[in-house]
Design an enzyme around this catalytic site. Sequence first.
Site, PDB file in Angstrom:
ATOM      1  N   HIS A 114      28.764 -30.179  25.359  1.00 13.75           N
ATOM      2  CA  HIS A 114      27.682 -30.327  24.380  1.00 13.75           C
ATOM      3  C   HIS A 114      26.400 -29.614  24.809  1.00 13.75           C
ATOM      4  O   HIS A 114      25.405 -29.679  24.087  1.00 13.75           O
ATOM      5  CB  HIS A 114      27.378 -31.808  24.173  1.00 13.75           C
ATOM      6  CG  HIS A 114      28.571 -32.629  23.823  1.00 13.75           C
ATOM      7  ND1 HIS A 114      29.124 -32.650  22.575  1.00 13.75           N
ATOM      8  CD2 HIS A 114      29.342 -33.448  24.597  1.00 13.75           C
ATOM      9  CE1 HIS A 114      30.178 -33.459  22.571  1.00 13.75           C
ATOM     10  NE2 HIS A 114      30.333 -33.949  23.784  1.00 13.75           N
ATOM     11  N   ASP A 171      27.056 -29.318  19.670  1.00 15.67           N
ATOM     12  CA  ASP A 171      25.829 -29.450  20.452  1.00 15.67           C
ATOM     13  C   ASP A 171      25.340 -30.897  20.408  1.00 15.67           C
ATOM     14  O   ASP A 171      25.068 -31.497  21.441  1.00 15.67           O
ATOM     15  CB  ASP A 171      24.770 -28.503  19.884  1.00 15.67           C
ATOM     16  CG  ASP A 171      23.484 -28.468  20.702  1.00 15.67           C
ATOM     17  OD1 ASP A 171      23.254 -29.385  21.510  1.00 15.67           O
ATOM     18  OD2 ASP A 171      22.698 -27.524  20.532  1.00 15.67           O
ATOM     19  N   ASP A 226      18.769 -35.244  21.220  1.00 18.57           N
ATOM     20  CA  ASP A 226      19.535 -34.175  21.866  1.00 18.57           C
ATOM     21  C   ASP A 226      18.601 -33.096  22.407  1.00 18.57           C
ATOM     22  O   ASP A 226      17.815 -32.504  21.657  1.00 18.57           O
ATOM     23  CB  ASP A 226      20.504 -33.562  20.847  1.00 18.57           C
ATOM     24  CG  ASP A 226      21.436 -32.562  21.480  1.00 18.57           C
ATOM     25  OD1 ASP A 226      22.371 -32.987  22.177  1.00 18.57           O
ATOM     26  OD2 ASP A 226      21.220 -31.339  21.292  1.00 18.57           O
ATOM     27  N   ASN A 282      22.216 -34.123  28.779  1.00 14.25           N
ATOM     28  CA  ASN A 282      22.411 -33.765  27.379  1.00 14.25           C
ATOM     29  C   ASN A 282      21.402 -34.398  26.427  1.00 14.25           C
ATOM     30  O   ASN A 282      21.046 -33.807  25.409  1.00 14.25           O
ATOM     31  CB  ASN A 282      23.830 -34.172  26.953  1.00 14.25           C
ATOM     32  CG  ASN A 282      24.099 -33.871  25.497  1.00 14.25           C
ATOM     33  OD1 ASN A 282      24.269 -32.715  25.117  1.00 14.25           O
ATOM     34  ND2 ASN A 282      24.137 -34.907  24.662  1.00 14.25           N
ATOM     35  N   ASP A 290      27.574 -34.443  33.272  1.00 10.04           N
ATOM     36  CA  ASP A 290      28.101 -35.172  32.128  1.00 10.04           C
ATOM     37  C   ASP A 290      28.075 -34.305  30.872  1.00 10.04           C
ATOM     38  O   ASP A 290      27.130 -33.548  30.643  1.00 10.04           O
ATOM     39  CB  ASP A 290      27.250 -36.432  31.906  1.00 10.04           C
ATOM     40  CG  ASP A 290      27.764 -37.293  30.775  1.00 10.04           C
ATOM     41  OD1 ASP A 290      28.917 -37.753  30.870  1.00 10.04           O
ATOM     42  OD2 ASP A 290      27.016 -37.503  29.795  1.00 10.04           O
ATOM     43  N   ASP A 341      16.872 -29.783  23.769  1.00 12.43           N
ATOM     44  CA  ASP A 341      16.899 -28.362  23.403  1.00 12.43           C
ATOM     45  C   ASP A 341      16.782 -27.516  24.668  1.00 12.43           C
ATOM     46  O   ASP A 341      15.691 -27.350  25.224  1.00 12.43           O
ATOM     47  CB  ASP A 341      15.745 -28.060  22.449  1.00 12.43           C
ATOM     48  CG  ASP A 341      15.784 -26.634  21.923  1.00 12.43           C
ATOM     49  OD1 ASP A 341      16.603 -25.831  22.423  1.00 12.43           O
ATOM     50  OD2 ASP A 341      15.000 -26.326  21.007  1.00 12.43           O
ATOM     51  N   GLU A 347      32.181 -32.481  33.348  1.00  8.82           N
ATOM     52  CA  GLU A 347      33.059 -33.165  32.411  1.00  8.82           C
ATOM     53  C   GLU A 347      33.134 -32.337  31.136  1.00  8.82           C
ATOM     54  O   GLU A 347      32.233 -32.360  30.297  1.00  8.82           O
ATOM     55  CB  GLU A 347      32.514 -34.563  32.082  1.00  8.82           C
ATOM     56  CG  GLU A 347      33.400 -35.308  31.084  1.00  8.82           C
ATOM     57  CD  GLU A 347      32.633 -36.201  30.136  1.00  8.82           C
ATOM     58  OE1 GLU A 347      33.282 -37.052  29.502  1.00  8.82           O
ATOM     59  OE2 GLU A 347      31.402 -36.048  30.009  1.00  8.82           O
TER      60      GLU A 347
END
Length: 482
Positions: free
Chosen positions: A238, A197, A203, A103, A234, A205, A264
């Site tokens: 998101h 997100d 984070d 993520n 994981d 893309d 998860e």
Amino acid sequence: MANDTLMQAFEWYLPDDGNHWNKISEMAQELAELGITKMWLPPAFKGTKSSDVGYGVYDMFDLGEFNQKGTVRTKYGFKEDYLNLINVLKNNGISPIADVVLNHKASADATEAVEVVEVDPTDRTKVLSEPFEIEGWTYFNFPGRNKIYNDFEWHWYHFTGTDFDARTGKSGIYQIQGENKGWAQGDLVDKENGNFDYLMYADIDFKHPEVIKNIYEWAHWFVDTTGIEGFRLDAVKHIDAFFMNNFIRDIKDRYSQDFYVFGEYWNAELDDNVHYLDNIHYRFDLIDTRLHMNLYEASQQGESYDLRRIFDDTLVKNFPDSAVTFVENHDTQRGQALQSTIEEWFKPAAYASILLRESGLPCVFYGDYVGIEGEFSQMSFKEDLDKLLVLRKECAYGEQVDYFDQANCIGWTRLNEEGSPLAVLISNAGDATKRMFVGEKWSHQTFYDAMGRYEDRIIIDDEGWADFPVAAGSLSVWIAEE
């Protein structure tokens, strides 16, 4: 066919001594003999520092091999220890599962000037500012690895957001601006906070073609290098579900349809879980968050909780082939962000509820098995878990018959054709008995409580029934003495 059983082989507060891979190697044979068939290993990749549990991922191509972030080893050991553990597990018939954290990336090597807008943390679709420039920690070039294995460098345009402006020292949620930027489409990530997100750090893309290419390159390198046989994904709520569906499809096509994957998805709403499973075409399983929360609430409420509701709205009840059931994990243990620790009095019963039933892949938590030390200590349930694991391995087969007819005492039987049947009872109030059927062929046979709560024996009647007891607030599992 033998029952599959998963173990999560870590907890949050393990010592930062680099010895964990070796410790699990030493435990492998014993765990295999108890019936563990899959092992979920913690993230093996270089994090923000040696004590990083693994979710502050810095370099996915460093498995404890390069001097980066002040350490060569990870919290758990060196690369050679990890590779050795995987071989030891396989040699003992245990399939190793890697915790894969895609993520975000953490602890960048330098800042870059990035155009952003600030968004509302409680509604990430709500923009709070005009576009402006920050100094974001978004440049990763991994100088300690020096382009070994892969020469990709990460820049601001490979991310959707970040949370810190090094120019002003201000924290916030900053959505990165530019061509084809923006959060994942709302239908492809969880809708909490408007659009979930963004979780933490820089984070990633998953719409950017260079990112997609690099993640595939990493995955092929990682599986080929380690021989790992599955992924625990994981924070999938998101991550763009369109990417994740294609990624796991392609991984399974490349390696095997038996390459085991579970995600998860921390959301206790059944409808949201089903929506996500639809998005990924049921390519991988999800943890059963609702079941965990039901078990937690039952442990908190005691005799006021109606045990007949324990499986209501769970994945394991409604989509049993897609459920990984668990009692505790590294996020729910004391002191953690999702703390929802099952009370000790109820924990053996909670484990019986996942280990001795026919549906779902049950996961045993390392912290419950060996105990947890320190400020947020938890007791070890090894003695009870060893008994339950052996019962799962040897007896938990055949037709399951539920006796969910009392609010404070539930039971079920497993009518095993090859060995002893099981008669399981859980009480959250006073002493109780329940009349249950184990099979006519067991008439006049003696049954005993394999959990050791009762010393008395039970004799099965002519028609295969008996009145099985359970002590107040306890668990009993009755099996044939012979």
